[in-house]
Design a protein around this motif. Sequence first.
Motif, mmCIF file in Angstrom:
data_model
loop_
_atom_site.group_PDB
_atom_site.id
_atom_site.type_symbol
_atom_site.label_atom_id
_atom_site.label_comp_id
_atom_site.label_asym_id
_atom_site.label_seq_id
_atom_site.Cartn_x
_atom_site.Cartn_y
_atom_site.Cartn_z
ATOM 1 N N SER A 183 0.820 -1.209 0.000
ATOM 2 C CA SER A 183 0.000 0.000 0.000
ATOM 3 C C SER A 183 0.857 1.263 0.000
ATOM 4 O O SER A 183 0.594 2.202 -0.755
ATOM 5 C CB SER A 183 -0.919 -0.003 1.220
ATOM 6 O OG SER A 183 -1.725 1.144 1.244
ATOM 7 N N SER A 184 1.904 1.290 0.816
ATOM 8 C CA SER A 184 2.720 2.505 0.913
ATOM 9 C C SER A 184 3.522 2.729 -0.368
ATOM 10 O O SER A 184 3.666 3.872 -0.831
ATOM 11 C CB SER A 184 3.653 2.435 2.128
ATOM 12 O OG SER A 184 4.595 1.386 1.993
ATOM 13 N N ASP A 187 1.092 3.991 -3.004
ATOM 14 C CA ASP A 187 0.790 5.412 -2.774
ATOM 15 C C ASP A 187 1.875 6.286 -3.387
ATOM 16 O O ASP A 187 1.595 7.281 -4.066
ATOM 17 C CB ASP A 187 0.688 5.706 -1.272
ATOM 18 C CG ASP A 187 -0.583 5.173 -0.647
ATOM 19 O OD1 ASP A 187 -1.532 4.847 -1.391
ATOM 20 O OD2 ASP A 187 -0.627 5.092 0.603
ATOM 21 N N SER A 191 1.782 8.667 -7.018
ATOM 22 C CA SER A 191 1.914 10.118 -6.817
ATOM 23 C C SER A 191 2.936 10.731 -7.768
ATOM 24 O O SER A 191 2.972 11.951 -7.956
ATOM 25 C CB SER A 191 2.327 10.423 -5.371
ATOM 26 O OG SER A 191 3.709 10.131 -5.144
ATOM 27 N N ARG A 212 -5.889 2.232 -8.755
ATOM 28 C CA ARG A 212 -5.319 3.527 -8.356
ATOM 29 C C ARG A 212 -4.972 4.400 -9.570
ATOM 30 O O ARG A 212 -4.737 5.593 -9.419
ATOM 31 C CB ARG A 212 -4.056 3.311 -7.523
ATOM 32 C CG ARG A 212 -4.298 2.640 -6.173
ATOM 33 C CD ARG A 212 -2.965 2.286 -5.534
ATOM 34 N NE ARG A 212 -3.116 1.675 -4.227
ATOM 35 C CZ ARG A 212 -2.884 2.299 -3.066
ATOM 36 N NH1 ARG A 212 -2.489 3.562 -3.069
ATOM 37 N NH2 ARG A 212 -3.032 1.673 -1.919
#
Length: 231
Positions: A183-184, A187, A191, A212
């Motif tokens: 998940s991290s 993310d 980005s 995502r």
Amino acid sequence: MVHPNVDAHPVLRLNGLSYSIGERRLLNGVTLDLASGEAVAVTGPSGSGKSTLLSLILGLITPNRDQVWVAGSDMSALRGKRLARHRAQHLSMVFQFGELLPELTPVENVALAGLLAGEPGRSAYERAAGLLREVGVTGTTATTGELSGGERQRTALARALMNRPSLILADEPTGSLDTAARSSVADLLFSLPQRWGCGLLVVTHDPSIAARAHRHFSLREGLLHDEQVAA
């Protein structure tokens, strides 16, 4: 994910891309425009042609004329040093297992990308340290082989940014990670297009990762099928 205000000119254009191995057609007229600031995900079963698609974009397999354009250049028209130079200037690749040199520290791995591109040593190491701070890998003197899976993938993302690419390709970038690290890292990965003004193409088996992206396609029977309409 909400679609960004992206540039009108694509950093990647696939124009009816086709490719066969023997009598087996893996890609059958794939069309896609991907702009700076945009993330696109491609899913599909093993053997559907996802890895072949990445190899064609990288120029590791020579596409037919006018079928693959990266940062305004027809990849089929580039050979030898011209192809290597264009790839180094505009493309970065993130692999499932990082593909870092395990005996080197994170800053050495990241700086190496700049050094190979001809950047002076001091500048390369300073920028490498800054990129590692940005991705959250700081204060370690351990070799990359001693890091956790999540730290290695963050280091791989920093390395991918070192030469300021127009397009980042990611092949199962979270496939080897546990749930928290997955998940991290996801993310951070998603980005990057808006923060760095690059395009991102992610190949993954994980639908939660694909969701995502601004756009999600599945590769089936040699074609990209739209799986998600951005809000």
